[in-house]
Motif scaffolding. Structure first.
Motif, PDB file in Angstrom:
ATOM      1  N   LYS A  85     -22.089  48.269  27.160  1.00  0.00           N
ATOM      2  CA  LYS A  85     -22.321  47.626  28.445  1.00  0.00           C
ATOM      3  C   LYS A  85     -22.065  46.128  28.345  1.00  0.00           C
ATOM      4  O   LYS A  85     -22.526  45.464  27.413  1.00  0.00           O
ATOM      5  N   LEU A  86     -21.341  45.585  29.308  1.00  0.00           N
ATOM      6  CA  LEU A  86     -21.068  44.152  29.338  1.00  0.00           C
ATOM      7  C   LEU A  86     -22.170  43.442  30.118  1.00  0.00           C
ATOM      8  O   LEU A  86     -22.634  43.915  31.155  1.00  0.00           O
ATOM      9  N   THR A 116     -23.824  39.531  31.570  1.00  0.00           N
ATOM     10  CA  THR A 116     -23.635  38.118  31.846  1.00  0.00           C
ATOM     11  C   THR A 116     -24.436  37.321  30.824  1.00  0.00           C
ATOM     12  O   THR A 116     -25.293  37.859  30.105  1.00  0.00           O
ATOM     13  N   LEU A 141     -22.852  36.805  22.077  1.00  0.00           N
ATOM     14  CA  LEU A 141     -22.225  37.450  23.223  1.00  0.00           C
ATOM     15  C   LEU A 141     -20.749  37.087  23.202  1.00  0.00           C
ATOM     16  O   LEU A 141     -20.395  35.905  23.259  1.00  0.00           O
ATOM     17  N   HIS A 142     -19.886  38.108  23.098  1.00  0.00           N
ATOM     18  CA  HIS A 142     -18.445  37.889  23.049  1.00  0.00           C
ATOM     19  C   HIS A 142     -17.812  38.488  24.293  1.00  0.00           C
ATOM     20  O   HIS A 142     -17.651  39.714  24.404  1.00  0.00           O
ATOM     21  N   ASN A 143     -17.487  37.638  25.267  1.00  0.00           N
ATOM     22  CA  ASN A 143     -16.886  38.103  26.520  1.00  0.00           C
ATOM     23  C   ASN A 143     -17.700  39.235  27.141  1.00  0.00           C
ATOM     24  O   ASN A 143     -17.148  40.257  27.573  1.00  0.00           O
ATOM     25  N   GLY A 144     -19.008  39.060  27.169  1.00  0.00           N
ATOM     26  CA  GLY A 144     -19.904  40.028  27.789  1.00  0.00           C
ATOM     27  C   GLY A 144     -20.410  41.111  26.872  1.00  0.00           C
ATOM     28  O   GLY A 144     -21.317  41.860  27.244  1.00  0.00           O
ATOM     29  N   ALA A 145     -19.859  41.243  25.665  1.00  0.00           N
ATOM     30  CA  ALA A 145     -20.280  42.274  24.716  1.00  0.00           C
ATOM     31  C   ALA A 145     -21.283  41.694  23.726  1.00  0.00           C
ATOM     32  O   ALA A 145     -21.034  40.648  23.120  1.00  0.00           O
ATOM     33  N   GLU A 150     -18.489  34.506  29.634  1.00  0.00           N
ATOM     34  CA  GLU A 150     -19.732  35.210  29.340  1.00  0.00           C
ATOM     35  C   GLU A 150     -19.817  35.400  27.828  1.00  0.00           C
ATOM     36  O   GLU A 150     -19.782  36.504  27.292  1.00  0.00           O
ATOM     37  N   SER A 151     -19.875  34.274  27.138  1.00  0.00           N
ATOM     38  CA  SER A 151     -19.956  34.272  25.684  1.00  0.00           C
ATOM     39  C   SER A 151     -21.019  33.281  25.245  1.00  0.00           C
ATOM     40  O   SER A 151     -21.332  32.313  25.963  1.00  0.00           O
TER      41      SER A 151
END
Length: 205
Positions: free
Chosen positions: A9-10, A12, A28-32, A79-80
């Motif tokens: 799940k991604l 914010t 957090l790497h691009n939402g992950a 979102e990182s």
């Protein structure tokens, strides 16, 4: 540092900081969400040695800096959020950081004179992703500390040899300066830093 995915799940950044539990390190790497694996003893030796050397230098110069334990670096418009091995903070700029008070997160280059990543098996994060994001943020100095020669051969040569890359921001781009052996490391932030690459490599033992 080696990372492992936590959930497909991604999220914010706000969702990530609300979720992030204490006691473990996450990025957090691009939402992950990725969990930072437990570092090796050699990795921790290098981090501790460098943190001590840098702390002694900014204390000697009476600069308004400190090295927080778990603060995050957030690239703008992403979102990182990263948890560097060593994050040098300029306390004078913290009143201008909107995420500092509640999230212990910095996003402005004026708050981050220097960031250090000690390379682990997931070396592409340091050499590619974080390199690009720290550069885009405008962080003036970024060290890639590859004491175990884990990075790609296009960086370390063939056969691969341990290296320290001091990346200095010039005209919006990082210039990578390579240091090995007993050559004194040249740091734009700390011009009088008395340190060689070999001392860093030896600290891992």
């Amino acid at each position: 540092m080696t990372t492992a995915p936590v959930s497909p799940k991604l999220l914010t950044f706000q969702e990530f900081t609300a979720w992030r539990p204490e006691g473990r390190r996450y990025e957090l790497h691009n939402g992950a969400i990725v969990e930072m694996a437990q570092p090796t003893g050699k990795h921790e030796n290098v981090v501790g040695f460098l943190a001590r050397k840098i702390t002694v230098e900014f204390d000697r110069l009476n600069l308004p800096y400190h090295i927080p334990k778990t603060a995050l670096v957030k690239p703008s418009n992403q979102e990182s959020a990263y948890s560097p091995d060593i994050l040098l903070i300029n306390r004078d700029n913290l009143p201008n950081e909107p995420l500092w008070e509640n999230e212990s997160t910095v996003s402005q280059p004026a708050s981050i004179p220097l960031v250090v990543e000690v390379v682990s098996t997931n070396w592409r994060d340091d050499y590619h992703k974080k390199f690009a994001d720290y550069e885009e943020m405008g962080i003036p100095e970024f060290w890639i500390t590859d004491y175990a020669a884990l990075g790609g051969r296009n960086f370390l040569g063939n056969p691969k040899e341990p290296a320290i890359f001091v990346c200095q921001l010039l005209n919006g781009e990082y210039q990578m300066n390579l240091f090995r052996g007993n050559t004194a490391i040249v740091s734009p932030t700390f011009p009088q830093l008395n340190l060689t690459a070999q001392q860093i490599f030896d600290s891992a033992l």
